[in-house]
Design a protein around this motif. Structure first.
Motif, PDB file in Angstrom:
ATOM      1  N   ASP A 289       0.824  -1.207   0.000  1.00 33.11           N
ATOM      2  CA  ASP A 289       0.000   0.000   0.000  1.00 33.11           C
ATOM      3  C   ASP A 289       0.860   1.260   0.000  1.00 33.11           C
ATOM      4  OD1 ASP A 289       1.003  -0.140   2.525  1.00 33.11           O
ATOM      5  OD2 ASP A 289      -0.928  -0.141   3.559  1.00 33.11           O
ATOM      6  N   GLY A 290       2.071   1.134  -0.548  1.00 31.29           N
ATOM      7  CA  GLY A 290       2.961   2.286  -0.646  1.00 31.29           C
ATOM      8  C   GLY A 290       2.748   3.048  -1.938  1.00 31.29           C
ATOM      9  N   ARG A 291       3.780   3.751  -2.356  1.00 30.37           N
ATOM     10  CA  ARG A 291       3.743   4.491  -3.610  1.00 30.37           C
ATOM     11  C   ARG A 291       4.473   3.683  -4.674  1.00 30.37           C
ATOM     12  NH1 ARG A 291       2.278   9.934  -3.460  1.00 30.37           N
ATOM     13  NH2 ARG A 291       1.730  10.671  -1.376  1.00 30.37           N
ATOM     14  N   HIS A 292       3.837   3.505  -5.824  1.00 31.77           N
ATOM     15  CA  HIS A 292       4.367   2.658  -6.889  1.00 31.77           C
ATOM     16  C   HIS A 292       4.752   3.537  -8.081  1.00 31.77           C
ATOM     17  CE1 HIS A 292       4.859  -1.525  -8.177  1.00 31.77           C
ATOM     18  NE2 HIS A 292       4.572  -1.115  -9.395  1.00 31.77           N
ATOM     19  N   PRO A 293       5.850   3.203  -8.776  1.00 39.38           N
ATOM     20  CA  PRO A 293       6.269   4.041  -9.910  1.00 39.38           C
ATOM     21  C   PRO A 293       5.348   3.852 -11.113  1.00 39.38           C
ATOM     22  CG  PRO A 293       7.640   2.095  -9.780  1.00 39.38           C
ATOM     23  CD  PRO A 293       6.762   2.072  -8.568  1.00 39.38           C
ATOM     24  N   THR A 294       5.091   4.924 -11.814  1.00 41.88           N
ATOM     25  CA  THR A 294       4.301   4.868 -13.039  1.00 41.88           C
ATOM     26  C   THR A 294       5.167   5.089 -14.279  1.00 41.88           C
ATOM     27  OG1 THR A 294       3.770   7.229 -12.908  1.00 41.88           O
ATOM     28  CG2 THR A 294       2.241   5.692 -11.850  1.00 41.88           C
ATOM     29  N   ALA A 295       6.466   5.359 -14.066  1.00 44.39           N
ATOM     30  CA  ALA A 295       7.361   5.611 -15.195  1.00 44.39           C
ATOM     31  C   ALA A 295       8.787   5.264 -14.796  1.00 44.39           C
ATOM     32  CB  ALA A 295       7.290   7.077 -15.630  1.00 44.39           C
ATOM     33  N   TYR A 296       9.635   5.079 -15.811  1.00 44.15           N
ATOM     34  CA  TYR A 296      11.080   5.026 -15.583  1.00 44.15           C
ATOM     35  C   TYR A 296      11.751   5.804 -16.702  1.00 44.15           C
ATOM     36  CZ  TYR A 296      12.190   1.417 -19.150  1.00 44.15           C
ATOM     37  OH  TYR A 296      12.372   0.722 -20.324  1.00 44.15           O
ATOM     38  N   SER A 297      12.970   6.253 -16.414  1.00 41.71           N
ATOM     39  CA  SER A 297      13.673   7.096 -17.375  1.00 41.71           C
ATOM     40  C   SER A 297      15.106   6.638 -17.537  1.00 41.71           C
ATOM     41  CB  SER A 297      13.651   8.561 -16.925  1.00 41.71           C
ATOM     42  OG  SER A 297      14.337   8.706 -15.690  1.00 41.71           O
ATOM     43  N   VAL A 298      15.678   6.990 -18.687  1.00 42.98           N
ATOM     44  CA  VAL A 298      17.100   6.841 -18.956  1.00 42.98           C
ATOM     45  C   VAL A 298      17.601   8.226 -19.334  1.00 42.98           C
ATOM     46  CG1 VAL A 298      18.869   5.648 -20.300  1.00 42.98           C
ATOM     47  CG2 VAL A 298      16.690   4.503 -19.829  1.00 42.98           C
ATOM     48  N   ARG A 299      18.685   8.672 -18.666  1.00 46.40           N
ATOM     49  CA  ARG A 299      19.208  10.010 -18.893  1.00 46.40           C
ATOM     50  C   ARG A 299      20.721   9.958 -19.077  1.00 46.40           C
ATOM     51  NH1 ARG A 299      14.973  10.934 -15.214  1.00 46.40           N
ATOM     52  NH2 ARG A 299      13.814  12.887 -15.465  1.00 46.40           N
ATOM     53  N   ALA A 300      21.212  10.780 -19.972  1.00 48.55           N
ATOM     54  CA  ALA A 300      22.648  10.983 -20.131  1.00 48.55           C
ATOM     55  C   ALA A 300      22.961  12.423 -19.768  1.00 48.55           C
ATOM     56  CB  ALA A 300      23.082  10.706 -21.561  1.00 48.55           C
ATOM     57  N   ASP A 301      23.955  12.609 -18.909  1.00 43.97           N
ATOM     58  CA  ASP A 301      24.343  13.944 -18.468  1.00 43.97           C
ATOM     59  C   ASP A 301      25.669  14.321 -19.120  1.00 43.97           C
ATOM     60  OD1 ASP A 301      25.174  16.224 -17.159  1.00 43.97           O
ATOM     61  OD2 ASP A 301      24.337  15.581 -15.234  1.00 43.97           O
ATOM     62  N   PRO A 302      25.668  15.217 -20.082  1.00 41.01           N
ATOM     63  CA  PRO A 302      26.919  15.583 -20.750  1.00 41.01           C
ATOM     64  C   PRO A 302      27.858  16.378 -19.863  1.00 41.01           C
ATOM     65  CG  PRO A 302      25.138  16.995 -21.487  1.00 41.01           C
ATOM     66  CD  PRO A 302      24.508  15.945 -20.619  1.00 41.01           C
ATOM     67  N   ASP A 303      27.349  16.952 -18.770  1.00 41.22           N
ATOM     68  CA  ASP A 303      28.183  17.784 -17.909  1.00 41.22           C
ATOM     69  C   ASP A 303      29.072  16.958 -16.991  1.00 41.22           C
ATOM     70  OD1 ASP A 303      27.245  20.360 -18.792  1.00 41.22           O
ATOM     71  OD2 ASP A 303      25.365  19.885 -17.778  1.00 41.22           O
ATOM     72  N   ASP A 304      28.540  15.875 -16.422  1.00 44.87           N
ATOM     73  CA  ASP A 304      29.367  15.080 -15.518  1.00 44.87           C
ATOM     74  C   ASP A 304      29.610  13.667 -16.035  1.00 44.87           C
ATOM     75  OD1 ASP A 304      26.988  13.775 -15.048  1.00 44.87           O
ATOM     76  OD2 ASP A 304      26.870  14.288 -12.928  1.00 44.87           O
ATOM     77  N   LEU A 307      25.263   8.322 -16.685  1.00 45.91           N
ATOM     78  CA  LEU A 307      24.020   7.790 -17.211  1.00 45.91           C
ATOM     79  C   LEU A 307      23.171   7.356 -16.018  1.00 45.91           C
ATOM     80  CD1 LEU A 307      25.709   5.506 -19.852  1.00 45.91           C
ATOM     81  CD2 LEU A 307      24.194   7.402 -20.462  1.00 45.91           C
ATOM     82  N   THR A 308      21.879   7.649 -16.052  1.00 43.43           N
ATOM     83  CA  THR A 308      21.016   7.223 -14.957  1.00 43.43           C
ATOM     84  C   THR A 308      19.828   6.438 -15.489  1.00 43.43           C
ATOM     85  OG1 THR A 308      19.798   9.324 -14.994  1.00 43.43           O
ATOM     86  CG2 THR A 308      21.612   9.129 -13.426  1.00 43.43           C
ATOM     87  N   VAL A 309      19.419   5.450 -14.698  1.00 44.38           N
ATOM     88  CA  VAL A 309      18.201   4.685 -14.931  1.00 44.38           C
ATOM     89  C   VAL A 309      17.379   4.835 -13.658  1.00 44.38           C
ATOM     90  CG1 VAL A 309      17.198   2.427 -15.432  1.00 44.38           C
ATOM     91  CG2 VAL A 309      19.430   3.060 -16.405  1.00 44.38           C
TER      92      VAL A 309
END
Length: 317
Positions: A289-304, A307-309
């Motif tokens: 009964d917690g909070r469930h994710p409705t999305a996921y993302s993949v990101r690339a950061d050119p500054d540092d 990559l994040t998932v």
């Protein structure tokens, strides 16, 4: 070694205000398995990603020529915002152990990869293929059901889907049960339950066919269900880039939705730029009964150079 549900207080403090970077651009509407336009996710601000001063970092693993770390971000009001894994770009582009190297390490007298709770991980035979595995805590995970990340590097991919996932790839398991429970799972084998009720299954997902029942339940993971519309199914590994599977674990003899798992090929991550966001299909009935994710993302950061998932879009169920 990490064995508890949450990380220590020192982990929760690690990395606070780690960076102040700018992001921008909105994204379009989510579609199951289809990326939106590049840009920051809804609710992102100009304090960086993950948001500076609202992010706690977990333990660090060493992979390739870089490091990997987990993180949890909250809103200013303390609500869960992201659970994620941050890769140094070198962790993906640098030298990674081959299947032969992992097999030799696993059977050698002085193994390098002998502890999945450590920074160097453990060489395991998973899915009947060689894999380098890490169990990494998620810091500050109160408010969601998620407990830790099981990260696997699969140099020869793994079986399933008629060969659909045979390409070198990473599995990022966001687990909802404790490490002791997941650590005790052995397979491949029949699941320790029979039916999964339709209302428990995320929309658009399906179990592997009865002919593959003896391969369903996987060591340190559980049973994987894949979206029926994944482009690599059946048996088209060249179409495999980034697919979200979700999985079940037997709890007191009953199936329970227990992990959300982006699978991402090394090729996909090595060349990734920008931001893409995907929907997380939902079941009609949740085991928590917690909070469930409705999305996921993949990101690339050119500054540092990271990559994040990340899981995001948490909503109360």
């Amino acid at each position: 070694m990490f064995r508890e549900r949450n990380a220590t207080e020192s982990n929760r403090q690690r990395g606070v205000c780690r960076r102040q970077l700018l992001r921008g651009a909105a994204v379009g509407a989510l579609a199951t398995g289809v990326p939106t336009a590049a840009g920051a996710s809804a609710g992102d601000t100009t304090d960086g990603f993950p948001p500076a001063c609202h992010t706690a970092y977990g333990d660090t693993a060493r992979l390739g020529g870089g490091e990997v770390r987990t993180f949890t971000a909250e809103t200013a009001e303390g609500r869960p915002r992201y659970h994620g894994v941050e890769f140094d770009r070198e962790a993906v582009t640098g030298p990674l152990p081959s299947a032969d190297e992992l097999a030799a390490d696993r059977t050698g007298e002085s193994p390098t990869y002998d502890d999945k709770y450590s920074a160097t991980g453990e060489a395991r035979s998973v899915h009947r293929r060689e894999s380098l595995q890490f169990f990494i805590p998620l810091p500050g995970a109160d408010g969601t059901p998620f407990t830790f990340v099981g990260l696997n590097w699969n140099p020869d991919g793994h079986p399933g889907g008629g060969g659909a996932w045979a390409r070198p790839h990473f599995d990022v398991h966001f687990h909802m049960l404790g490490t002791d429970t997941i650590d005790a799972i052995r397979g491949p084998d029949h699941a320790p339950y029979d039916a999964i009720q339709p209302e428990q299954i995320p929309s658009g997902y399906r179990r592997s066919p009865p002919s593959a029942a003896a391969e369903r339940y996987i060591t340190d993971m559980g049973e994987h269900l894949a979206p029926a519309d994944a482009p690599e199914l059946p048996g088209t590994p060249e179409a495999f880039t980034n697919t979200l599977v979700q999985g079940f674990v037997g709890v007191d003899g009953e199936p329970e939705l227990a992990f959300v798992e982006p699978m991402l090929t090394r090729e996909f991550l090595r060349g990734f730029e920008g931001t893409e966001r995907y929907g997380v299909p939902q079941p009609a009935v949740y085991p928590h009964d917690g909070r469930h994710p409705t999305a996921y993302s993949v990101r690339a950061d050119p500054d540092d150079g990271t990559l994040t998932v990340a899981l995001e879009g948490f909503e109360a169920v």
